[in-house]
Design a protein around this motif. Structure first.
Motif, PDB file in Angstrom:
ATOM      1  N   ARG A   1       7.847   8.328   4.373  1.00  0.00           N
ATOM      2  CA  ARG A   1       7.443   6.762   4.973  1.00  0.00           C
ATOM      3  C   ARG A   1       5.959   7.239   4.920  1.00  0.00           C
ATOM      4  NH1 ARG A   1       4.692   6.730  10.493  1.00  0.00           N
ATOM      5  NH2 ARG A   1       4.569   5.143  11.662  1.00  0.00           N
ATOM      6  N   ASN A   2       5.292   8.761   4.385  1.00  0.00           N
ATOM      7  CA  ASN A   2       4.012   8.599   3.431  1.00  0.00           C
ATOM      8  C   ASN A   2       3.823   7.750   2.644  1.00  0.00           C
ATOM      9  OD1 ASN A   2       1.406   9.153   3.944  1.00  0.00           O
ATOM     10  ND2 ASN A   2       1.159  10.972   2.809  1.00  0.00           N
ATOM     11  N   LYS A   3       5.093   8.272   1.360  1.00  0.00           N
ATOM     12  CA  LYS A   3       4.434   7.712   0.232  1.00  0.00           C
ATOM     13  C   LYS A   3       4.870   5.970   0.418  1.00  0.00           C
ATOM     14  CE  LYS A   3       5.960  10.914  -2.885  1.00  0.00           C
ATOM     15  NZ  LYS A   3       7.122  11.245  -4.100  1.00  0.00           N
ATOM     16  N   CYS A   4       5.774   5.489   1.301  1.00  0.00           N
ATOM     17  CA  CYS A   4       6.446   4.012   1.268  1.00  0.00           C
ATOM     18  C   CYS A   4       5.135   3.503   1.346  1.00  0.00           C
ATOM     19  CB  CYS A   4       7.192   4.317   2.271  1.00  0.00           C
ATOM     20  SG  CYS A   4       8.934   4.096   1.314  1.00  0.00           S
ATOM     21  N   ARG A   5       4.065   3.948   2.542  1.00  0.00           N
ATOM     22  CA  ARG A   5       2.511   3.398   3.205  1.00  0.00           C
ATOM     23  C   ARG A   5       1.722   3.132   1.685  1.00  0.00           C
ATOM     24  NH1 ARG A   5       1.009   5.970   7.214  1.00  0.00           N
ATOM     25  NH2 ARG A   5      -1.010   4.003   7.739  1.00  0.00           N
ATOM     26  N   HIS A   6       1.663   3.639   0.743  1.00  0.00           N
ATOM     27  CA  HIS A   6       0.822   4.262  -0.706  1.00  0.00           C
ATOM     28  C   HIS A   6       1.259   3.127  -1.557  1.00  0.00           C
ATOM     29  CE1 HIS A   6      -1.120   6.793   2.577  1.00  0.00           C
ATOM     30  NE2 HIS A   6      -2.204   6.645   2.081  1.00  0.00           N
ATOM     31  N   CYS A   7       2.715   2.648  -1.881  1.00  0.00           N
ATOM     32  CA  CYS A   7       3.384   1.785  -2.705  1.00  0.00           C
ATOM     33  C   CYS A   7       2.843   1.160  -2.559  1.00  0.00           C
ATOM     34  CB  CYS A   7       5.066   1.828  -2.315  1.00  0.00           C
ATOM     35  SG  CYS A   7       5.696   1.336  -4.302  1.00  0.00           S
ATOM     36  N   ILE A   8       2.225  -0.231  -3.566  1.00  0.00           N
ATOM     37  CA  ILE A   8       1.675  -1.748  -3.528  1.00  0.00           C
ATOM     38  C   ILE A   8       3.024  -2.131  -3.491  1.00  0.00           C
ATOM     39  CG2 ILE A   8      -0.053  -0.902  -4.828  1.00  0.00           C
ATOM     40  CD1 ILE A   8       1.135  -2.206  -7.558  1.00  0.00           C
ATOM     41  N   TYR A   9       4.114  -1.191  -3.675  1.00  0.00           N
ATOM     42  CA  TYR A   9       5.689  -2.723  -3.284  1.00  0.00           C
ATOM     43  C   TYR A   9       6.090  -2.572  -2.283  1.00  0.00           C
ATOM     44  CZ  TYR A   9       4.676  -2.748  -8.693  1.00  0.00           C
ATOM     45  OH  TYR A   9       4.667  -2.629 -10.306  1.00  0.00           O
ATOM     46  N   CYS A  10       5.811  -1.563  -1.398  1.00  0.00           N
ATOM     47  CA  CYS A  10       6.082  -1.797  -0.545  1.00  0.00           C
ATOM     48  C   CYS A  10       6.037  -2.615   0.747  1.00  0.00           C
ATOM     49  CB  CYS A  10       4.683  -0.770   1.105  1.00  0.00           C
ATOM     50  SG  CYS A  10       5.477  -0.420   2.830  1.00  0.00           S
ATOM     51  N   SER A  11       5.389  -4.250   0.775  1.00  0.00           N
ATOM     52  CA  SER A  11       6.249  -5.074   1.805  1.00  0.00           C
ATOM     53  C   SER A  11       7.172  -6.067   0.412  1.00  0.00           C
ATOM     54  CB  SER A  11       4.953  -6.054   2.095  1.00  0.00           C
ATOM     55  OG  SER A  11       4.262  -5.902   0.513  1.00  0.00           O
ATOM     56  N   LEU A  12       7.639  -5.433  -0.490  1.00  0.00           N
ATOM     57  CA  LEU A  12       8.223  -6.654  -1.153  1.00  0.00           C
ATOM     58  C   LEU A  12       9.920  -5.931  -1.112  1.00  0.00           C
ATOM     59  CD1 LEU A  12       5.925  -7.455  -4.422  1.00  0.00           C
ATOM     60  CD2 LEU A  12       7.391  -8.757  -2.379  1.00  0.00           C
ATOM     61  N   CYS A  13      10.145  -4.155  -0.898  1.00  0.00           N
ATOM     62  CA  CYS A  13      11.015  -3.286  -1.119  1.00  0.00           C
ATOM     63  C   CYS A  13      11.824  -3.239  -0.331  1.00  0.00           C
ATOM     64  CB  CYS A  13      10.115  -1.842  -1.210  1.00  0.00           C
ATOM     65  SG  CYS A  13      11.516  -0.402  -1.258  1.00  0.00           S
ATOM     66  N   ASP A  14      12.758  -3.614  -0.506  1.00  0.00           N
ATOM     67  CA  ASP A  14      14.610  -3.087   0.351  1.00  0.00           C
ATOM     68  C   ASP A  14      15.154  -2.056   1.012  1.00  0.00           C
ATOM     69  OD1 ASP A  14      15.210  -2.662  -2.086  1.00  0.00           O
ATOM     70  OD2 ASP A  14      17.337  -3.567  -2.102  1.00  0.00           O
ATOM     71  N   LYS A  15      14.263  -1.278   1.123  1.00  0.00           N
ATOM     72  CA  LYS A  15      14.486   0.111   1.033  1.00  0.00           C
ATOM     73  C   LYS A  15      13.887   0.340   2.463  1.00  0.00           C
ATOM     74  CE  LYS A  15      17.738   1.076  -2.656  1.00  0.00           C
ATOM     75  NZ  LYS A  15      18.285   0.224  -1.938  1.00  0.00           N
ATOM     76  N   THR A  16      12.479  -0.181   3.326  1.00  0.00           N
ATOM     77  CA  THR A  16      11.882   0.362   3.859  1.00  0.00           C
ATOM     78  C   THR A  16      11.186  -1.020   4.959  1.00  0.00           C
ATOM     79  OG1 THR A  16      10.074   1.644   5.132  1.00  0.00           O
ATOM     80  CG2 THR A  16       9.297   0.158   2.607  1.00  0.00           C
ATOM     81  N   THR A  17      10.913  -0.781   5.978  1.00  0.00           N
ATOM     82  CA  THR A  17      10.605  -1.802   6.869  1.00  0.00           C
ATOM     83  C   THR A  17       8.866  -1.175   6.388  1.00  0.00           C
ATOM     84  OG1 THR A  17      10.623  -0.734   8.412  1.00  0.00           O
ATOM     85  CG2 THR A  17      12.489  -2.645   7.809  1.00  0.00           C
ATOM     86  N   GLU A  18       8.606  -0.372   6.319  1.00  0.00           N
ATOM     87  CA  GLU A  18       7.202   0.034   6.463  1.00  0.00           C
ATOM     88  C   GLU A  18       5.888  -0.838   6.061  1.00  0.00           C
ATOM     89  OE1 GLU A  18       5.812   2.984   7.902  1.00  0.00           O
ATOM     90  OE2 GLU A  18       7.798   3.286   7.968  1.00  0.00           O
ATOM     91  N   ASP A  19       5.124  -0.858   6.196  1.00  0.00           N
ATOM     92  CA  ASP A  19       3.676  -1.736   5.968  1.00  0.00           C
ATOM     93  C   ASP A  19       2.759  -0.322   5.533  1.00  0.00           C
ATOM     94  OD1 ASP A  19       4.512  -4.340   6.649  1.00  0.00           O
ATOM     95  OD2 ASP A  19       2.809  -4.055   8.684  1.00  0.00           O
ATOM     96  N   ASN A  20       2.589  -1.278   3.727  1.00  0.00           N
ATOM     97  CA  ASN A  20       1.860  -0.228   3.213  1.00  0.00           C
ATOM     98  C   ASN A  20       0.156  -0.567   3.566  1.00  0.00           C
ATOM     99  OD1 ASN A  20      -0.146  -2.225   1.940  1.00  0.00           O
ATOM    100  ND2 ASN A  20       1.557  -3.024   0.106  1.00  0.00           N
TER     101      ASN A  20
END
Length: 197
Positions: free
Chosen positions: A175-194
């Motif tokens: 979750r922490n990595k996902c939130r700091h990934c620039i592709y987070c909002s485009l990723c189909d593996k997570t629903t996190e917002d960056n």
């Protein structure tokens, strides 16, 4: 498996993706999917600053010393790597990677610097020192040269990178990595917002 001399340039690993692979291998897949789209869809403040940090190197205006080499394309047949260096100080035999800010130095960033060094050496340049230069603080951060064991680990890492297949590998969601990934909002593996929105 083809011999190293038969590896095509398109099969070379871009040095700039080594840190991304450690952060999240799937992010490289997403980068390749979205690289032809408008970068404003996914670029955030760190990437914009990073581009600014490299602008003077790319334009070859970061130094006016005759013995400094800027933005040199490099490659290694042995490791199957290609990329560009920021600064090589010929007189000091020192390779420098410029960063805008380094709150923490990650292993992937060190691997990028090692990769540049290995390419330079294979191309015939003498490299005796490697360092990061933090532009925001005007600070040089020396990095120890890798030993035999570290180079063996690096080679294993490159093999893992080469063998990675997103379709055959389960993605561990951090979750922490996902939130700091620039592709987070485009990723189909997570629903996190960056954190950059």
């Amino acid at each position: 498996m083809p011999s190293k001399s038969l590896i095509l340039m398109s099969e070379y690993i871009s040095i700039s993706t080594l840190n991304d692979f450690i952060f999240c291998p799937y992010s490289i897949y997403l980068h390749n999917v979205y690289m032809e789209t408008d970068e404003t869809m996914y670029h955030a403040t760190p990437q914009t600053r990073g581009r600014s940090a490299h602008a003077t190197v790319d334009k070859k205006t970061a130094s006016n010393r005759a013995d400094d080499i800027l933005s040199l394309p490099v490659y290694s047949e042995e490791y199957g790597l290609m990329g560009k260096i920021d600064v090589y100080k010929r007189k000091d035999r020192k390779l420098i990677e410029r960063k805008y800010r380094l709150k923490q130095i990650f292993q992937g960033q060190i691997y990028q610097l090692w990769a540049q060094m290995l390419c330079m050496k294979e191309m015939g340049y003498a490299v005796e020192e490697i360092a990061f230069y933090e532009m925001s603080t005007n600070k040089m951060i020396p990095i120890p040269m890798p030993g035999d064991e570290e180079l063996r680990m690096f080679k294993n890492f490159i093999e893992r990178f080469r063998e990675y297949n997103p379709a055959e590998t389960s993605i561990a969601i951090n979750r922490n990595k996902c939130r700091h990934c620039i592709y987070c909002s485009l990723c189909d593996k997570t629903t996190e917002d960056n954190v950059y929105q």
